[in-house]
Design a protein around this motif. Sequence first.
Motif, PDB file in Angstrom:
ATOM      1  N   ALA A  27      69.277 -52.024  50.678  1.00 30.42           N
ATOM      2  CA  ALA A  27      70.324 -52.390  49.723  1.00 30.42           C
ATOM      3  C   ALA A  27      71.250 -53.472  50.254  1.00 30.42           C
ATOM      4  CB  ALA A  27      71.134 -51.152  49.360  1.00 30.42           C
ATOM      5  N   THR A  28      71.486 -53.491  51.561  1.00 31.31           N
ATOM      6  CA  THR A  28      72.436 -54.450  52.134  1.00 31.31           C
ATOM      7  C   THR A  28      71.755 -55.585  52.893  1.00 31.31           C
ATOM      8  OG1 THR A  28      72.635 -53.026  54.092  1.00 31.31           O
ATOM      9  CG2 THR A  28      74.245 -52.701  52.329  1.00 31.31           C
ATOM     10  N   GLU A  29      70.434 -55.684  52.794  1.00 29.92           N
ATOM     11  CA  GLU A  29      69.708 -56.736  53.525  1.00 29.92           C
ATOM     12  C   GLU A  29      69.903 -58.097  52.852  1.00 29.92           C
ATOM     13  OE1 GLU A  29      65.091 -57.902  54.745  1.00 29.92           O
ATOM     14  OE2 GLU A  29      65.550 -55.963  53.795  1.00 29.92           O
ATOM     15  N   THR A  30      70.253 -59.086  53.645  1.00 32.85           N
ATOM     16  CA  THR A  30      70.373 -60.459  53.144  1.00 32.85           C
ATOM     17  C   THR A  30      69.001 -61.133  53.193  1.00 32.85           C
ATOM     18  OG1 THR A  30      72.652 -60.628  53.928  1.00 32.85           O
ATOM     19  CG2 THR A  30      71.498 -62.687  53.447  1.00 32.85           C
ATOM     20  N   VAL A  31      68.528 -61.591  52.044  1.00 31.67           N
ATOM     21  CA  VAL A  31      67.168 -62.139  51.956  1.00 31.67           C
ATOM     22  C   VAL A  31      67.148 -63.610  51.553  1.00 31.67           C
ATOM     23  CG1 VAL A  31      66.172 -59.875  51.423  1.00 31.67           C
ATOM     24  CG2 VAL A  31      66.927 -61.367  49.553  1.00 31.67           C
ATOM     25  N   GLY A  32      68.309 -64.194  51.248  1.00 32.36           N
ATOM     26  CA  GLY A  32      68.329 -65.586  50.824  1.00 32.36           C
ATOM     27  C   GLY A  32      69.749 -66.070  50.627  1.00 32.36           C
ATOM     28  N   LEU A  33      69.878 -67.221  49.997  1.00 35.47           N
ATOM     29  CA  LEU A  33      71.195 -67.773  49.704  1.00 35.47           C
ATOM     30  C   LEU A  33      71.838 -67.021  48.541  1.00 35.47           C
ATOM     31  CD1 LEU A  33      70.347 -71.586  49.946  1.00 35.47           C
ATOM     32  CD2 LEU A  33      71.553 -70.175  51.645  1.00 35.47           C
ATOM     33  N   PRO A  34      73.162 -67.008  48.480  1.00 36.24           N
ATOM     34  CA  PRO A  34      73.835 -66.321  47.364  1.00 36.24           C
ATOM     35  C   PRO A  34      73.486 -66.942  46.009  1.00 36.24           C
ATOM     36  CG  PRO A  34      75.370 -66.737  49.168  1.00 36.24           C
ATOM     37  CD  PRO A  34      74.117 -67.490  49.480  1.00 36.24           C
ATOM     38  N   PHE A  35      73.381 -66.086  45.015  1.00 33.39           N
ATOM     39  CA  PHE A  35      73.158 -66.483  43.618  1.00 33.39           C
ATOM     40  C   PHE A  35      71.945 -67.401  43.464  1.00 33.39           C
ATOM     41  CE2 PHE A  35      77.903 -65.712  43.275  1.00 33.39           C
ATOM     42  CZ  PHE A  35      77.753 -64.496  42.643  1.00 33.39           C
ATOM     43  N   THR A  36      70.843 -67.017  44.123  1.00 33.83           N
ATOM     44  CA  THR A  36      69.593 -67.741  43.946  1.00 33.83           C
ATOM     45  C   THR A  36      68.897 -67.251  42.687  1.00 33.83           C
ATOM     46  OG1 THR A  36      69.336 -67.976  46.336  1.00 33.83           O
ATOM     47  CG2 THR A  36      67.367 -68.294  44.995  1.00 33.83           C
ATOM     48  N   ALA A  37      68.358 -68.161  41.899  1.00 31.49           N
ATOM     49  CA  ALA A  37      67.687 -67.795  40.654  1.00 31.49           C
ATOM     50  C   ALA A  37      66.403 -67.015  40.949  1.00 31.49           C
ATOM     51  CB  ALA A  37      67.356 -69.054  39.858  1.00 31.49           C
ATOM     52  N   PRO A  38      65.892 -66.257  39.982  1.00 29.33           N
ATOM     53  CA  PRO A  38      64.642 -65.511  40.176  1.00 29.33           C
ATOM     54  C   PRO A  38      63.499 -66.412  40.616  1.00 29.33           C
ATOM     55  CG  PRO A  38      65.733 -64.792  38.166  1.00 29.33           C
ATOM     56  CD  PRO A  38      66.499 -65.982  38.665  1.00 29.33           C
ATOM     57  N   GLY A  39      62.701 -65.890  41.536  1.00 28.31           N
ATOM     58  CA  GLY A  39      61.577 -66.650  42.070  1.00 28.31           C
ATOM     59  C   GLY A  39      61.447 -66.435  43.553  1.00 28.31           C
ATOM     60  N   ASP A  40      60.432 -67.026  44.173  1.00 28.71           N
ATOM     61  CA  ASP A  40      60.214 -66.936  45.615  1.00 28.71           C
ATOM     62  C   ASP A  40      60.188 -65.484  46.099  1.00 28.71           C
ATOM     63  OD1 ASP A  40      60.141 -69.710  45.825  1.00 28.71           O
ATOM     64  OD2 ASP A  40      62.319 -69.834  46.100  1.00 28.71           O
ATOM     65  N   GLY A  41      59.522 -64.613  45.342  1.00 33.02           N
ATOM     66  CA  GLY A  41      59.401 -63.214  45.749  1.00 33.02           C
ATOM     67  C   GLY A  41      60.557 -62.334  45.345  1.00 33.02           C
ATOM     68  N   LEU A  43      62.257 -61.069  42.113  1.00 35.28           N
ATOM     69  CA  LEU A  43      62.037 -61.036  40.662  1.00 35.28           C
ATOM     70  C   LEU A  43      63.314 -61.296  39.872  1.00 35.28           C
ATOM     71  CD1 LEU A  43      59.893 -60.487  38.474  1.00 35.28           C
ATOM     72  CD2 LEU A  43      60.548 -58.064  38.572  1.00 35.28           C
ATOM     73  N   LEU A  44      64.449 -60.808  40.377  1.00 33.07           N
ATOM     74  CA  LEU A  44      65.724 -60.972  39.671  1.00 33.07           C
ATOM     75  C   LEU A  44      66.706 -61.824  40.467  1.00 33.07           C
ATOM     76  CD1 LEU A  44      66.216 -57.341  38.282  1.00 33.07           C
ATOM     77  CD2 LEU A  44      65.390 -59.359  37.056  1.00 33.07           C
ATOM     78  N   GLY A  45      66.220 -62.544  41.470  1.00 28.92           N
ATOM     79  CA  GLY A  45      67.089 -63.419  42.246  1.00 28.92           C
ATOM     80  C   GLY A  45      67.925 -62.670  43.268  1.00 28.92           C
ATOM     81  N   THR A  46      68.979 -63.317  43.728  1.00 23.62           N
ATOM     82  CA  THR A  46      69.866 -62.722  44.733  1.00 23.62           C
ATOM     83  C   THR A  46      71.286 -62.627  44.190  1.00 23.62           C
ATOM     84  OG1 THR A  46      70.390 -64.856  45.753  1.00 23.62           O
ATOM     85  CG2 THR A  46      68.475 -63.662  46.610  1.00 23.62           C
ATOM     86  N   ASP A  47      72.100 -61.835  44.885  1.00 23.83           N
ATOM     87  CA  ASP A  47      73.475 -61.623  44.427  1.00 23.83           C
ATOM     88  C   ASP A  47      74.458 -62.486  45.216  1.00 23.83           C
ATOM     89  OD1 ASP A  47      73.655 -60.413  46.881  1.00 23.83           O
ATOM     90  OD2 ASP A  47      74.118 -58.408  46.107  1.00 23.83           O
ATOM     91  N   TYR A  48      75.726 -62.098  45.187  1.00 29.55           N
ATOM     92  CA  TYR A  48      76.783 -62.946  45.757  1.00 29.55           C
ATOM     93  C   TYR A  48      76.721 -63.059  47.277  1.00 29.55           C
ATOM     94  CZ  TYR A  48      79.499 -58.896  47.350  1.00 29.55           C
ATOM     95  OH  TYR A  48      79.933 -57.754  47.995  1.00 29.55           O
ATOM     96  N   VAL A  49      76.025 -62.165  47.967  1.00 31.77           N
ATOM     97  CA  VAL A  49      75.879 -62.277  49.416  1.00 31.77           C
ATOM     98  C   VAL A  49      74.438 -62.585  49.821  1.00 31.77           C
ATOM     99  CG1 VAL A  49      77.839 -60.795  49.955  1.00 31.77           C
ATOM    100  CG2 VAL A  49      75.559 -59.782  49.653  1.00 31.77           C
ATOM    101  N   GLY A  50      73.564 -62.802  48.844  1.00 31.54           N
ATOM    102  CA  GLY A  50      72.183 -63.127  49.147  1.00 31.54           C
ATOM    103  C   GLY A  50      71.262 -61.932  49.247  1.00 31.54           C
ATOM    104  N   SER A  51      71.688 -60.752  48.766  1.00 31.70           N
ATOM    105  CA  SER A  51      70.817 -59.576  48.739  1.00 31.70           C
ATOM    106  C   SER A  51      69.925 -59.616  47.507  1.00 31.70           C
ATOM    107  CB  SER A  51      71.653 -58.294  48.726  1.00 31.70           C
ATOM    108  OG  SER A  51      72.407 -58.167  49.914  1.00 31.70           O
ATOM    109  N   ASP A  52      68.766 -58.984  47.602  1.00 29.75           N
ATOM    110  CA  ASP A  52      67.816 -58.957  46.503  1.00 29.75           C
ATOM    111  C   ASP A  52      68.356 -58.095  45.365  1.00 29.75           C
ATOM    112  OD1 ASP A  52      65.190 -59.418  45.304  1.00 29.75           O
ATOM    113  OD2 ASP A  52      64.843 -57.296  45.691  1.00 29.75           O
TER     114      ASP A  52
END
Length: 264
Positions: A27-41, A43-52
């Motif tokens: 739940a708290t794992e950072t997987v990308g940049l904040p507010f990334t659009a859906p894609g790149d694995g 499905l619903l993008g990332t949130d304000y800290v980059g979590s899935d």
Amino acid sequence: MRRWIGAAAVVLLTVALTGPWWAPHAATETVGLPFTAPGDGHLLGTDYVGSDVLSRLLHGGQTVVLLAIAAMAMAYLTGASIGLAAGLTRADPVLMRPVDVVLAIPPFLVLAVLAASTGRGSLVVVLAAALANAPGIARVVRAATLEVGARGYVEAALARGEGKAAVAVRDVLPNIAAPILADAGSRVSGAIAMVAGANFLGLGLQPPAADWALMVAENRAGLALQPWAVVAPALLIALLTITVNLGGDEIAAVLRRDHKEIPT
């Protein structure tokens, strides 16, 4: 239609309760940049800290459902006890007058007072939701108990000198189960909405806890950039509340049609 409503409620509750077991990320794992659009694995993008967002969704429903269940269990235990005692004893005015006073207080005022006096946290939310629902439950149970208590088999049991607690459990409760269960659907959905509202306002769970309502509050600043971080949890809260409420109405209709009094 009835089957679809029941199936939807079961699916949503199952997703909410078992989601953490099959979430792709913590739940708290950072997987990308904040507010990334859906894609790149994701499905619903990332949130304000980059979590899935999908992982947070799968983790976040459990708290909403479990807190609502805990609140309603406490509310029904308290309210049903008061209602049974009021319906079977002469203490009706003494018991029901405080109930009427609490019933007149808006639920979120109860929550605000408890939060201000004891602090924030999930326990405060559970207590507030239980306290807000217990008076209404007590009135429903009291009314049903008064009706059943006038039946001959209940009066005969009391005339034999049997204890009121034993009569309540053996003779009254089986015959008021239908109205109690009919009342439960709307109350559970109301408890879900109250728990979600409290968490959204920051009076219950605190970040970085995974919770649908917290997700809405945390990500609303990026609604224009990544709407799924807000829309998905808000939609799940709405669907869960609606399906539980409608499912409760359907169960109530079946119970009213099929209920038969159980004399003992």
